[in-house]
Design a protein around this motif. Sequence first.
Motif, PDB file in Angstrom:
ATOM      1  N   GLU A 277      35.797  41.317  37.192  1.00  0.00           N
ATOM      2  CA  GLU A 277      34.506  40.633  37.173  1.00  0.00           C
ATOM      3  C   GLU A 277      33.475  41.636  36.660  1.00  0.00           C
ATOM      4  O   GLU A 277      33.445  42.792  37.090  1.00  0.00           O
ATOM      5  CB  GLU A 277      34.075  40.146  38.565  1.00  0.00           C
ATOM      6  CG  GLU A 277      32.672  39.523  38.515  1.00  0.00           C
ATOM      7  CD  GLU A 277      32.212  38.856  39.815  1.00  0.00           C
ATOM      8  OE1 GLU A 277      32.934  38.932  40.828  1.00  0.00           O
ATOM      9  OE2 GLU A 277      31.117  38.265  39.792  1.00  0.00           O
ATOM     10  N   ASN A 336      28.999  36.320  35.106  1.00  0.00           N
ATOM     11  CA  ASN A 336      28.176  35.464  35.976  1.00  0.00           C
ATOM     12  C   ASN A 336      27.095  34.735  35.185  1.00  0.00           C
ATOM     13  O   ASN A 336      26.380  35.340  34.389  1.00  0.00           O
ATOM     14  CB  ASN A 336      27.502  36.308  37.063  1.00  0.00           C
ATOM     15  CG  ASN A 336      28.515  36.809  38.076  1.00  0.00           C
ATOM     16  OD1 ASN A 336      28.951  36.052  38.940  1.00  0.00           O
ATOM     17  ND2 ASN A 336      28.906  38.065  37.937  1.00  0.00           N
ATOM     18  N   GLU A 368      31.631  32.322  35.417  1.00  0.00           N
ATOM     19  CA  GLU A 368      31.425  32.164  36.863  1.00  0.00           C
ATOM     20  C   GLU A 368      30.158  31.367  37.113  1.00  0.00           C
ATOM     21  O   GLU A 368      29.056  31.804  36.771  1.00  0.00           O
ATOM     22  CB  GLU A 368      31.331  33.539  37.544  1.00  0.00           C
ATOM     23  CG  GLU A 368      32.642  34.298  37.491  1.00  0.00           C
ATOM     24  CD  GLU A 368      32.807  35.308  38.627  1.00  0.00           C
ATOM     25  OE1 GLU A 368      31.925  35.385  39.511  1.00  0.00           O
ATOM     26  OE2 GLU A 368      33.812  36.027  38.611  1.00  0.00           O
ATOM     27  N   ASP A 399      31.881  30.030  41.822  1.00  0.00           N
ATOM     28  CA  ASP A 399      31.521  31.239  42.576  1.00  0.00           C
ATOM     29  C   ASP A 399      30.920  30.895  43.936  1.00  0.00           C
ATOM     30  O   ASP A 399      30.327  29.830  44.106  1.00  0.00           O
ATOM     31  CB  ASP A 399      30.490  32.031  41.744  1.00  0.00           C
ATOM     32  CG  ASP A 399      30.497  33.506  42.076  1.00  0.00           C
ATOM     33  OD1 ASP A 399      31.240  33.914  42.988  1.00  0.00           O
ATOM     34  OD2 ASP A 399      29.753  34.261  41.411  1.00  0.00           O
ATOM     35  N   LYS A 420      36.240  30.638  43.909  1.00  0.00           N
ATOM     36  CA  LYS A 420      36.126  31.975  44.494  1.00  0.00           C
ATOM     37  C   LYS A 420      35.577  31.800  45.900  1.00  0.00           C
ATOM     38  O   LYS A 420      34.396  31.477  46.082  1.00  0.00           O
ATOM     39  CB  LYS A 420      35.180  32.844  43.644  1.00  0.00           C
ATOM     40  CG  LYS A 420      35.701  33.077  42.219  1.00  0.00           C
ATOM     41  CD  LYS A 420      34.865  34.101  41.479  1.00  0.00           C
ATOM     42  CE  LYS A 420      35.165  35.520  41.934  1.00  0.00           C
ATOM     43  NZ  LYS A 420      34.365  36.522  41.193  1.00  0.00           N
ATOM     44  N   GLU A 456      36.935  36.504  47.775  1.00  0.00           N
ATOM     45  CA  GLU A 456      35.988  37.578  47.443  1.00  0.00           C
ATOM     46  C   GLU A 456      35.757  38.478  48.656  1.00  0.00           C
ATOM     47  O   GLU A 456      35.896  38.031  49.797  1.00  0.00           O
ATOM     48  CB  GLU A 456      34.624  36.981  47.102  1.00  0.00           C
ATOM     49  CG  GLU A 456      34.561  36.217  45.827  1.00  0.00           C
ATOM     50  CD  GLU A 456      33.100  35.945  45.469  1.00  0.00           C
ATOM     51  OE1 GLU A 456      32.642  36.551  44.501  1.00  0.00           O
ATOM     52  OE2 GLU A 456      32.451  35.147  46.159  1.00  0.00           O
TER      53      GLU A 456
END
Length: 512
Positions: A277, A336, A368, A399, A420, A456
């Motif tokens: 990431e 992101n 994400e 996310d 996630k 996560e």
Amino acid sequence: MAQLQHPLLTGFQRRLALYLTGPPALAFLPCISLASYWFGGEGALIVVSALLPLIYLAAGAVHEQQTTADRYGDVLPRATFDTRVAQVFERCAKGIEEANLLFVGLEDFDVLAERYGQSTADLVRQRTADRLIAVLRDADLIGEIAEARFAVCTAPMRKLDLETCIQLAARLQAAVEEPVSVDGTVVYLTASVGFCQHARAPGRTATDWIEAATIALREAHRHGPTAIRAFNEDMYRAQKTRSNLREEAAIALDTGQIQPWFQPQISTDTGEITGFEALARWNHPERGMISPADFLPALEESALLERLAEVMMYHSFAALKAWDGAGVNVPQVGVNFAGSELNNPRLLEKIKWELDRFDLSPDRLAVEVLETVVAKAPDDMITRNINALGELGCRIDLDDFGTGHASIASIRRFSVGRIKIDRSFVMKADRDPEQQRMIGAILTMAERLGIETLAEGVETVGEHVLLAQLGCDHVQGFGIARPMPFEQTLDWLARHGEKLQDMPRIMGGKDG
Ligand code: C2E
Ligand code: CA
Ligand code: CA
């Protein structure tokens, strides 16, 4: 305000109209009739009896107009309000009188508009204005300076202490927060108020005064909902620091001070790397490393999140090329997208172009998207972009899953490939049966929907083992590795590869 718009109807006149045409006037009817008979005889009595109803009808119409008419018309537009405030400022600058400038901001007004529709939201705005007007005196000014943000400037007076200012702020706030009923629906509102007394304004112009009230309201919103803040010098300094940060952040983006660090994601089944990431880091020349929590708001305020996404994508694609070149297998990088970046109608085109430039296939990019964004996204640009990216072949990662109430329908609609699971569910999961139940439920749902899962914030071996046993596909967290600059990734990958060969496999719940 009121007298500007309706010069013939001051507060006194309004009250007079009420007394003359409302129920109190009925008490005088016998007296008027008797007097006309005494002084003018029968003829006068007949004339008065015939005329009185006509007079009442006419006056009643005026009164009616005033009480039921849209008092919202008394609200000054921004430019007029500013001009009138400048006049008050000059008057108070003589040092004899004092006034207070208050900003009242409704909270979550956009959510309200989304939920009940724009026409209801507009009605709520008008009712709010009416209520504010009812609290004010006739000589006070009121303006709507932005959607759902009202400004009040009290008429100059000889004495005005802080206590009185706070009381007025509280009265305005209470008036706004009374539930509003629109077409049978009760709407609950909250509002924050920021104010600045003339004597405390930081500069010498009305603009400084207005800015001070704006800062006070912003500060109130930060502590809201339902907060009241009086302007002070500390706020001013903090505001200046923030705006410096905004300027610096813009430059930092262009000069390469903001770059991604990479945090590995691994398979619970094989232990192999399944991706990285990309997390933004600002290497500030004086202040050292600044984390996204501290600079993302500055970028957002300057509408630079889109530029950040571009920078992050560029460096992520360059990193993928470098890993490919070094012969290590890194299937994908997650970038992101906070929301506003996804609003760009040309996003798809831009991403395609970047992928082409680096000669990378779309599945190397994981987009994400926050669960909150997906949960909220109506049929708009964001929805279209996410779908188009999915169709292009990019991976869509949901996310912070578990924090945003996305419906199963929206997960399907956005062709989400992986969720996630938010760190809050993973924390202490190996020791907390309640956490285990929640994770179990999420994993079951994901399995039924045919979606992959990543946990996560995995910090301990215990959490890692539990997640593997429960059947979570991927893990990411400090327990595997902290985010690192690109230069360290190759070393880390090499060490991780060696470790894998030495270690027994942590068996995944699904396959083994
Ligand atoms: P996120 O997307 O949920 O990223 C994960 C965050 O958790 C990262 O914080 C990461 O460093 C941290 N983290 C990872 N493993 C662990 C762990 O085991 N324990 C704990 N306590 N934390 C862990 P970071 O880098 O500070 O980023 C914070 C947030 O800022 C990100 O949350 C993301 O929402 C946002 N962000 C970061 N980079 C970007 C970017 O390039 N663009 C946008 N729009 N947002 C970004
Ligand atoms: Ca993320
Ligand atoms: Ca996250």
